[in-house]
Design a protein around this motif. Sequence first.
Motif, PDB file in Angstrom:
ATOM      1  N   TYR A   1      49.451  15.646  20.689  1.00 17.87           N
ATOM      2  CA  TYR A   1      48.415  14.617  20.710  1.00 17.87           C
ATOM      3  C   TYR A   1      48.879  13.384  21.493  1.00 17.87           C
ATOM      4  O   TYR A   1      48.058  12.647  22.055  1.00 17.87           O
ATOM      5  CB  TYR A   1      48.061  14.225  19.275  1.00 17.87           C
ATOM      6  CG  TYR A   1      47.036  13.137  19.153  1.00 17.87           C
ATOM      7  CD1 TYR A   1      45.672  13.410  19.322  1.00 17.87           C
ATOM      8  CD2 TYR A   1      47.410  11.828  18.860  1.00 17.87           C
ATOM      9  CE1 TYR A   1      44.728  12.406  19.203  1.00 17.87           C
ATOM     10  CE2 TYR A   1      46.464  10.820  18.746  1.00 17.87           C
ATOM     11  CZ  TYR A   1      45.122  11.112  18.907  1.00 17.87           C
ATOM     12  OH  TYR A   1      44.196  10.119  18.792  1.00 17.87           O
ATOM     13  N   TYR A   2      50.189  13.172  21.553  1.00 21.29           N
ATOM     14  CA  TYR A   2      50.720  11.957  22.165  1.00 21.29           C
ATOM     15  C   TYR A   2      51.227  12.174  23.595  1.00 21.29           C
ATOM     16  O   TYR A   2      51.834  11.273  24.179  1.00 21.29           O
ATOM     17  CB  TYR A   2      51.853  11.394  21.294  1.00 21.29           C
ATOM     18  CG  TYR A   2      51.347  11.011  19.924  1.00 21.29           C
ATOM     19  CD1 TYR A   2      50.702   9.793  19.721  1.00 21.29           C
ATOM     20  CD2 TYR A   2      51.470  11.882  18.845  1.00 21.29           C
ATOM     21  CE1 TYR A   2      50.211   9.447  18.472  1.00 21.29           C
ATOM     22  CE2 TYR A   2      50.986  11.541  17.596  1.00 21.29           C
ATOM     23  CZ  TYR A   2      50.354  10.321  17.417  1.00 21.29           C
ATOM     24  OH  TYR A   2      49.859   9.996  16.175  1.00 21.29           O
ATOM     25  N   VAL A   3      50.997  13.347  24.152  1.00 24.21           N
ATOM     26  CA  VAL A   3      51.354  13.578  25.553  1.00 24.21           C
ATOM     27  C   VAL A   3      50.381  12.805  26.431  1.00 24.21           C
ATOM     28  O   VAL A   3      49.161  13.007  26.358  1.00 24.21           O
ATOM     29  CB  VAL A   3      51.314  15.087  25.887  1.00 24.21           C
ATOM     30  CG1 VAL A   3      51.574  15.305  27.371  1.00 24.21           C
ATOM     31  CG2 VAL A   3      52.330  15.849  25.044  1.00 24.21           C
ATOM     32  N   GLU A   4      50.879  11.914  27.263  1.00 23.12           N
ATOM     33  CA  GLU A   4      50.031  11.037  28.057  1.00 23.12           C
ATOM     34  C   GLU A   4      49.326  11.751  29.205  1.00 23.12           C
ATOM     35  O   GLU A   4      48.177  11.450  29.519  1.00 23.12           O
ATOM     36  CB  GLU A   4      50.871   9.879  28.622  1.00 23.12           C
ATOM     37  CG  GLU A   4      51.441   8.950  27.556  1.00 23.12           C
ATOM     38  CD  GLU A   4      50.355   8.143  26.866  1.00 23.12           C
ATOM     39  OE1 GLU A   4      49.242   8.025  27.425  1.00 23.12           O
ATOM     40  OE2 GLU A   4      50.613   7.626  25.765  1.00 23.12           O
ATOM     41  N   ASP A   5      50.020  12.696  29.825  1.00 18.72           N
ATOM     42  CA  ASP A   5      49.448  13.408  30.963  1.00 18.72           C
ATOM     43  C   ASP A   5      48.395  14.403  30.468  1.00 18.72           C
ATOM     44  O   ASP A   5      48.709  15.360  29.746  1.00 18.72           O
ATOM     45  CB  ASP A   5      50.562  14.135  31.722  1.00 18.72           C
ATOM     46  CG  ASP A   5      50.090  14.669  33.069  1.00 18.72           C
ATOM     47  OD1 ASP A   5      48.971  15.240  33.121  1.00 18.72           O
ATOM     48  OD2 ASP A   5      50.817  14.529  34.059  1.00 18.72           O
ATOM     49  N   ASP A   6      47.134  14.181  30.858  1.00 17.43           N
ATOM     50  CA  ASP A   6      46.050  15.032  30.379  1.00 17.43           C
ATOM     51  C   ASP A   6      46.241  16.483  30.791  1.00 17.43           C
ATOM     52  O   ASP A   6      45.978  17.411  30.010  1.00 17.43           O
ATOM     53  CB  ASP A   6      44.700  14.522  30.903  1.00 17.43           C
ATOM     54  CG  ASP A   6      44.283  13.221  30.254  1.00 17.43           C
ATOM     55  OD1 ASP A   6      44.830  12.902  29.179  1.00 17.43           O
ATOM     56  OD2 ASP A   6      43.404  12.531  30.816  1.00 17.43           O
ATOM     57  N   LYS A   7      46.673  16.726  32.035  1.00 16.46           N
ATOM     58  CA  LYS A   7      46.839  18.093  32.515  1.00 16.46           C
ATOM     59  C   LYS A   7      47.902  18.832  31.707  1.00 16.46           C
ATOM     60  O   LYS A   7      47.726  20.007  31.347  1.00 16.46           O
ATOM     61  CB  LYS A   7      47.207  18.087  33.998  1.00 16.46           C
ATOM     62  CG  LYS A   7      46.089  17.608  34.916  1.00 16.46           C
ATOM     63  CD  LYS A   7      46.504  17.684  36.370  1.00 16.46           C
ATOM     64  CE  LYS A   7      45.370  17.235  37.295  1.00 16.46           C
ATOM     65  NZ  LYS A   7      45.765  17.286  38.726  1.00 16.46           N
ATOM     66  N   VAL A   8      48.989  18.149  31.409  1.00 14.48           N
ATOM     67  CA  VAL A   8      50.057  18.760  30.629  1.00 14.48           C
ATOM     68  C   VAL A   8      49.577  19.031  29.210  1.00 14.48           C
ATOM     69  O   VAL A   8      49.800  20.108  28.650  1.00 14.48           O
ATOM     70  CB  VAL A   8      51.306  17.859  30.600  1.00 14.48           C
ATOM     71  CG1 VAL A   8      52.364  18.436  29.655  1.00 14.48           C
ATOM     72  CG2 VAL A   8      51.877  17.702  32.002  1.00 14.48           C
ATOM     73  N   ARG A   9      48.871  18.049  28.619  1.00 15.82           N
ATOM     74  CA  ARG A   9      48.397  18.205  27.239  1.00 15.82           C
ATOM     75  C   ARG A   9      47.399  19.344  27.121  1.00 15.82           C
ATOM     76  O   ARG A   9      47.496  20.193  26.226  1.00 15.82           O
ATOM     77  CB  ARG A   9      47.776  16.899  26.742  1.00 15.82           C
ATOM     78  CG  ARG A   9      47.356  16.953  25.269  1.00 15.82           C
ATOM     79  CD  ARG A   9      46.952  15.592  24.738  1.00 15.82           C
ATOM     80  NE  ARG A   9      45.724  15.108  25.350  1.00 15.82           N
ATOM     81  CZ  ARG A   9      45.659  14.148  26.265  1.00 15.82           C
ATOM     82  NH1 ARG A   9      46.783  13.578  26.703  1.00 15.82           N
ATOM     83  NH2 ARG A   9      44.501  13.750  26.766  1.00 15.82           N
ATOM     84  N   TYR A  10      46.445  19.390  28.038  1.00 14.88           N
ATOM     85  CA  TYR A  10      45.439  20.453  27.993  1.00 14.88           C
ATOM     86  C   TYR A  10      46.059  21.813  28.300  1.00 14.88           C
ATOM     87  O   TYR A  10      45.669  22.831  27.709  1.00 14.88           O
ATOM     88  CB  TYR A  10      44.312  20.158  28.980  1.00 14.88           C
ATOM     89  CG  TYR A  10      43.498  18.938  28.634  1.00 14.88           C
ATOM     90  CD1 TYR A  10      43.285  18.566  27.311  1.00 14.88           C
ATOM     91  CD2 TYR A  10      42.944  18.132  29.627  1.00 14.88           C
ATOM     92  CE1 TYR A  10      42.538  17.443  26.986  1.00 14.88           C
ATOM     93  CE2 TYR A  10      42.189  17.009  29.317  1.00 14.88           C
ATOM     94  CZ  TYR A  10      41.999  16.666  27.997  1.00 14.88           C
ATOM     95  OH  TYR A  10      41.261  15.553  27.682  1.00 14.88           O
ATOM     96  N   GLY A  11      47.011  21.831  29.218  1.00 16.90           N
ATOM     97  CA  GLY A  11      47.662  23.086  29.570  1.00 16.90           C
ATOM     98  C   GLY A  11      48.458  23.652  28.400  1.00 16.90           C
ATOM     99  O   GLY A  11      48.381  24.856  28.106  1.00 16.90           O
TER     100      GLY A  11
ATOM    101  N   THR B   1      47.995  22.927  25.234  1.00 18.88           N
ATOM    102  CA  THR B   1      47.045  23.279  24.171  1.00 18.88           C
ATOM    103  C   THR B   1      46.427  24.645  24.433  1.00 18.88           C
ATOM    104  O   THR B   1      46.289  25.473  23.524  1.00 18.88           O
ATOM    105  CB  THR B   1      45.939  22.217  24.056  1.00 18.88           C
ATOM    106  OG1 THR B   1      46.531  20.939  23.752  1.00 18.88           O
ATOM    107  CG2 THR B   1      44.947  22.588  22.969  1.00 18.88           C
ATOM    108  N   ALA B   2      46.053  24.895  25.697  1.00 20.41           N
ATOM    109  CA  ALA B   2      45.477  26.186  26.056  1.00 20.41           C
ATOM    110  C   ALA B   2      46.489  27.311  25.838  1.00 20.41           C
ATOM    111  O   ALA B   2      46.148  28.386  25.323  1.00 20.41           O
ATOM    112  CB  ALA B   2      45.013  26.171  27.505  1.00 20.41           C
ATOM    113  N   LEU B   3      47.744  27.073  26.212  1.00 19.88           N
ATOM    114  CA  LEU B   3      48.791  28.079  26.016  1.00 19.88           C
ATOM    115  C   LEU B   3      48.985  28.356  24.534  1.00 19.88           C
ATOM    116  O   LEU B   3      49.168  29.515  24.121  1.00 19.88           O
ATOM    117  CB  LEU B   3      50.098  27.598  26.640  1.00 19.88           C
ATOM    118  CG  LEU B   3      51.315  28.507  26.457  1.00 19.88           C
ATOM    119  CD1 LEU B   3      51.056  29.880  27.063  1.00 19.88           C
ATOM    120  CD2 LEU B   3      52.564  27.859  27.070  1.00 19.88           C
TER     121      LEU B   3
END
Length: 268
Positions: A178-188, A190-192
Motif C-alpha cells: 500500500y505504501y509503494v509510491e511508484d504506481d506501476k510497481v505497486r500495480y504490477g 499487486t497483479a502478480l
Amino acid sequence: MVVKQTGFFTRALVAMSLLAMLAGCAGRVAVEDRHPDDPWEGFNRRVFAFNEAVDRAVLRPVARGYRTVTPQPVQTGVGNFFSNLGEIRTALNSLLQGKPANAGLATSRFVINSTVGIAGLWDFATHMGITVQDEDFGQTLGVWGVSEGPYLVLPFLGPSTVRDTAGLPLDTVTYPLYYVEDDKVRYGLTALRVVDVRAGFLDQEELIRGDRYVFIRDAYLQRRRFEVSDGELGDDPFASDEFDFDFDDVDFDDAFEEPESDDADIAD
C-alpha cells in the motif's frame, strides 16, 4: 499520498453503499427461502456469477499460463515474498488479540526471512521451525466479540462476511504494498500477487462438488470460524468435570445377555 487517501475513502464509501443496497435487496427475498448465514443470497449469487465470468475470461487463463511457464522454485519464491509481507499484519493483529507469543513469532519470521531469506523469497524461518498462525483484522473483530454478520460476496474480491468486509480497509493499510509510491510497481506487484494466489487454487477446484456457490460459501464460513476460534470447536461434555455418568443406571445384565436362538422356531 493524496491519491492513496482518496482511494481509501472511496473504498469505504463503496462498501457502505453496497451494504445499504444489500439491505434493500434482502427484503425482496422470501423469508422461508433465506439461508440463516446467507440472507442476501439472491444478490450474492449475481455478484458470484459476475466474478465467475471475470475469472473464466481473465484470471484462470492467466493463472494457468503463469503456472505453465514459471518454474516451481520461482513460484515458491513469489509466494514466500508476498507471505512474508503479511507477517507485519499478523504481528499487529496478534497484539490486538492479546497473543504476544504469536506476535513475536511473526516478527521473528519477518526479520529472518527479510534478511537471511533474501527479501522473503526463501522461507528460512520455517526451516528453523518458526511457524506462526496468520491473523487479520476480520479475525481480530471476531475475537473482540463482533458478530460475523451475513455472508457477503464482494465484486472481484469474492467470499466475505460483513465483519470481514469491515476489516478490509485496515488489512489494506497494514500491507506494505500500500505504501509503494511508484504506481506501476505497486500495480504490477499487486497483479502478480493475485495471479500467484489464483494459481494456487487451480488444483483445489477439482474438490468442488454440486452447487459451486454453496460449496464455496460453506467452505469459506467454516474456515473463517475455525480461524477466529483458533481451532476450538467448543466444550466437550465428556471432557467436562460437570458431566455426570451414573453406572447404576446401566443394566449390564441386559447388555450382555445372549439373544434368544431361533433354532427352536426353525425346528418347528
